[in-house]
Design an enzyme around this catalytic site. Structure first.
Site, PDB file in Angstrom:
ATOM      1  CG  ASN A 176      -0.168  -0.115   2.528  1.00  0.00           C
ATOM      2  OD1 ASN A 176       0.537  -1.112   2.746  1.00  0.00           O
ATOM      3  ND2 ASN A 176      -0.290   0.857   3.401  1.00  0.00           N
ATOM      4  CD  GLN A 185      -3.892   0.203  -1.477  1.00  0.00           C
ATOM      5  OE1 GLN A 185      -4.072   0.772  -2.539  1.00  0.00           O
ATOM      6  NE2 GLN A 185      -4.281   0.718  -0.318  1.00  0.00           N
ATOM      7  CB  CYS A 193      -4.132   2.778   9.069  1.00  0.00           C
ATOM      8  SG  CYS A 193      -5.487   2.225   8.014  1.00  0.00           S
TER       9      CYS A 193
END
Length: 424
Positions: A170, A198, A349
């Site tokens: 990612n 992804q 995140c």
């Protein structure tokens, strides 16, 4: 003073160039239409009356659509509230399922560049359930070391509960050799999970053909709503529940099914897979233009991950990741944002956490270099104008960020001043 109200259908004020589609991407028209249509109905998919049966029909049709698009059987699709829950169900559920059958199965092998939705549950198992975590090393572009995996399997085959290696990274966009991982692991009877969050919509993803035992997909990364995803899991895979309650989803994922989100998710997956070839070609061309533009605007910027010029299949079509020597990623991000360009320093995140990317550190970058990272990610709504806006803003942004970095470095290196009394 009143705020002007735009008439329906009017364009919004300039939102700038959005280059953070890997964090979340807009809902596709097909997904939005499906969501609105289903949200106008009532019914719990576990209820037996007509409204409940209608909701159940929507869920099961969505399950069939997701399975058809991703090369799975409908019974292998377990709906979740997103990628993080699916990863947790895979890591914890497979670990507990395998250990229930053989208490020696305490070893969990994960690549060092996994998303934290995989790494954190793995390390939670180490702290709470007696797991032993092995971080598989990667090379300088972030690709997992297959020889290290082979050595672990040969030395500890009877102790390994599972292997988890993501389909594509990612942050730096590296495509992992998932089929090679499966081939090695299955020689020793070890199941493989892959986080394909992804990959779906950018790469050809086929659950059955890949040979993986479990695969994570997330809605909002491919044009679906936030808060829905799926774990594709073989029916014969030992998988313990993480959530307990009503026993929905094969008994491994309890909770009332979100029929509108699931229907929209299925529409997004179907749309993303159906249009993948032409979208991937468009995104590849746009990404290559972005890479060339960044290199021209900031000559000392370093592309991280596989170089698309020499390894075109090794990188996600929509990903470009750079480090900028002498500049902090956060400074670059905020300065670009002020110029109307939205990007990220890495995984959303982990946003707001002032530490270098674990992905870049695993690739061998020194901490100082890893701190100067920016990820640019494209999506279905990206245009050449977005790239041009980035390239136009970048020289001044990099110069200001590097100047700020020099000031910070000089202040950190300066000796502490003391008061007449001697206190620092």
């Amino acid at each position: 003073m009143t705020t002007p109200v735009l008439p329906a259908g009017s364009p919004e004020p300039d939102a700038g160039a959005y280059l953070d589609h890997a964090a979340t991407t807009p809902m596709s028209p097909a997904a939005l239409a499906a969501y609105v249509a289903e949200a106008g109905r009532v019914g719990n998919a576990s209820s037996l009356h007509a409204a409940g049966r209608g909701a159940r029909r929507a869920v099961e049709e969505a399950r069939e659509s997701v399975a058809a698009a991703l090369g799975a059987r409908p019974s292998e699709v377990v709906f979740t509230a997103g990628g993080t829950e699916a990863d947790n169900l895979a890591i914890k559920g497979i670990f507990w399922g395998r250990r229930r059958g053989d208490t020696r199965r305490t070893r969990v092998l994960v690549s060092a560049v996994e998303h934290h939705a995989v790494l954190d549950p793995a390390f939670w198992l180490a702290g709470h359930a007696g797991a032993e975590i092995v971080l598989l090393p990667v090379d300088a572009v972030g690709r997992v070391d297959l020889e290290a995996l082979r050595a672990e399997l040969v030395a500890h085959a009877e102790e390994i509960a599972l292997v988890s290696v993501m389909w594509a990274n990612n942050e730096v966009g590296t495509v992992q050799p998932v089929r090679d991982v499966v081939r090695l692991a299955h020689q020793h009877g070890v199941p493989v999970h892959t986080d394909a969050v992804q990959a779906v919509g950018q790469l050809e993803v086929d659950f059955a053909a890949s040979g993986v035992d479990a695969m994570t997909v997330s809605g909002h990364k491919l044009g679906g709503p936030i808060g829905v995803g799926a774990l594709l899991a073989r029916r014969d895979l030992p998988l313990e529940a993480v959530l307990h309650g009503g026993g929905q989803e094969r008994g491994v994922r309890s909770g009332t099914l979100d029929a509108p989100a699931i229907r929209a998710f299925a529409a997004a997956v179907t749309d993303a897979v159906a249009h993948r070839p032409e979208r991937a070609a468009h995104l590849t061309a746009l990404r290559d233009r972005l890479v060339a533009g960044v290199r021209a605007a900031a000559p000392d910027a370093v592309l991280r991950g596989p170089d698309p010029a020499t390894d075109p299949a090794g990188r996600l079509p929509a990903n470009a990741h750079f480090t900028f020597p002498g500049a902090e990623g956060d400074s670059l991000l905020y300065l670009l944002d002020s110029a109307g360009v939205q990007a990220s320093t890495g995984s959303a995140c982990q946003a707001g956490v002032p530490q270098p990317s674990h992905v870049l550190l695993a690739m061998g970058l020194p901490e100082a270099e890893a701190r100067g990272a920016l990820r640019f990610s494209l999506g279905a709504t990206s245009t050449a104008a977005d790239v041009e806006r980035l390239v136009a803003a970048l020289p001044q942004v990099v110069a200001r960020a590097q100047a700020a970095g020099l000031v910070s470095a000089s202040l950190a290196a300066a000796p502490a001043r003391t008061t007449p009394g001697g206190a620092a």
